[in-house]
Design a protein around this motif. Structure first.
Motif, PDB file in Angstrom:
ATOM      1  N   LEU A   1       0.809  -1.212   0.000  1.00 29.46           N
ATOM      2  CA  LEU A   1       0.000   0.000   0.000  1.00 29.46           C
ATOM      3  C   LEU A   1       0.849   1.271   0.000  1.00 29.46           C
ATOM      4  O   LEU A   1       0.518   2.238  -0.674  1.00 29.46           O
ATOM      5  CB  LEU A   1      -0.936  -0.012   1.211  1.00 29.46           C
TER       6      LEU A   1
ATOM      7  N   LYS B   1       1.941   2.720  -3.373  1.00 25.12           N
ATOM      8  CA  LYS B   1       0.929   3.289  -4.266  1.00 25.12           C
ATOM      9  C   LYS B   1       0.909   4.808  -4.155  1.00 25.12           C
ATOM     10  O   LYS B   1       1.032   5.365  -3.075  1.00 25.12           O
ATOM     11  CB  LYS B   1      -0.464   2.753  -3.913  1.00 25.12           C
ATOM     12  N   ASP B   2       0.721   5.472  -5.309  1.00 29.21           N
ATOM     13  CA  ASP B   2       0.510   6.921  -5.312  1.00 29.21           C
ATOM     14  C   ASP B   2      -0.944   7.178  -4.973  1.00 29.21           C
ATOM     15  O   ASP B   2      -1.837   6.563  -5.560  1.00 29.21           O
ATOM     16  CB  ASP B   2       0.815   7.512  -6.689  1.00 29.21           C
ATOM     17  N   ASN B   3      -1.196   8.062  -4.035  1.00 34.97           N
ATOM     18  CA  ASN B   3      -2.562   8.420  -3.630  1.00 34.97           C
ATOM     19  C   ASN B   3      -3.439   7.189  -3.366  1.00 34.97           C
ATOM     20  O   ASN B   3      -4.419   6.957  -4.060  1.00 34.97           O
ATOM     21  CB  ASN B   3      -3.224   9.306  -4.697  1.00 34.97           C
ATOM     22  N   PRO B   4      -3.086   6.382  -2.385  1.00 35.15           N
ATOM     23  CA  PRO B   4      -3.891   5.189  -2.114  1.00 35.15           C
ATOM     24  C   PRO B   4      -5.311   5.551  -1.679  1.00 35.15           C
ATOM     25  O   PRO B   4      -5.543   6.591  -1.081  1.00 35.15           O
ATOM     26  CB  PRO B   4      -3.135   4.484  -0.989  1.00 35.15           C
TER      27      PRO B   4
ATOM     28  N   MET C   1      -8.415   0.667  -3.075  1.00 38.44           N
ATOM     29  CA  MET C   1      -7.134  -0.008  -3.342  1.00 38.44           C
ATOM     30  C   MET C   1      -6.749  -0.911  -2.181  1.00 38.44           C
ATOM     31  O   MET C   1      -6.324  -2.050  -2.387  1.00 38.44           O
ATOM     32  CB  MET C   1      -6.012   1.022  -3.536  1.00 38.44           C
TER      33      MET C   1
ATOM     34  N   LEU D   1      -6.329  -4.954  -2.477  1.00 38.13           N
ATOM     35  CA  LEU D   1      -5.073  -5.618  -2.139  1.00 38.13           C
ATOM     36  C   LEU D   1      -5.262  -6.634  -1.017  1.00 38.13           C
ATOM     37  O   LEU D   1      -4.730  -7.743  -1.074  1.00 38.13           O
ATOM     38  CB  LEU D   1      -4.015  -4.583  -1.755  1.00 38.13           C
TER      39      LEU D   1
END
Length: 167
Positions: A113, A116-119, A123, A127
């Protein structure tokens, strides 16, 4: 639209709905939402929130949600439903979701997590579902995919003896 809601309400909200949609009601509900300021008192959404969204109930709901954790046999999708209902920012939802997620899933989820960009909460849930599915498929259980490795081994335990026995 608001007539359909009546079939889903239970208990005191159902009784209230019947009374407020009755033809003899003082301010009969006839709209889902107000079309203009003059229709506020005849809209379902406005009256429902005024009647049931009171501070004591909001506090009660928040406490229930804060105590909510993923149960031992509960799948991610069921647990995620409770998190999605919260009226919080994405960051708060992600934090709450991962904090109360089963430990084995949380340990596996965090490294993925943070990359990730901008979770988003979606998302995080996706995951977590993939990790859970992977565990079931490959391990046949809910054992952790990996466990955190301690940075330093714990110090050996010393026997409880007095200094006097060595002098």
């Amino acid at each position: 639209m608001f007539q359909i809601v009546g079939g889903y309400l239970q208990g005191s909200p159902a009784t209230w709905f019947s009374q407020e949609t009755d033809a003899n009601a003082q301010q009969r509900i006839i709209r889902w939402t107000p079309a203009n300021v003059g229709e506020i008192n005849i809209s379902f959404t406005t009256q429902f929130e005024n009647k049931f969204r009171i501070p004591i109930l909001i506090s009660k709901w928040r406490m229930e949600l804060k105590r909510r954790t993923q149960g031992p046999g509960e799948v991610v999708t069921e647990y995620a439903k409770a998190i999605r209902k919260r009226n919080w920012t994405e960051e708060q939802k992600i934090y709450s979701f991962t904090k109360e997620l089963r430990t084995d899933l949380s340990y596996a989820l965090w490294p993925l997590l943070v990359l990730k960009d901008n979770p988003t909460i979606d998302m995080a849930i996706e995951l977590a579902q993939r990790i859970e599915d992977n565990q079931r498929m490959h391990l046949g259980s809910t054992l952790p995919v990996f466990a955190p490795v301690p940075v330093m081994a714990p110090a050996p335990q010393m026997a409880a003896t007095s200094f006097a026995t060595y002098t």
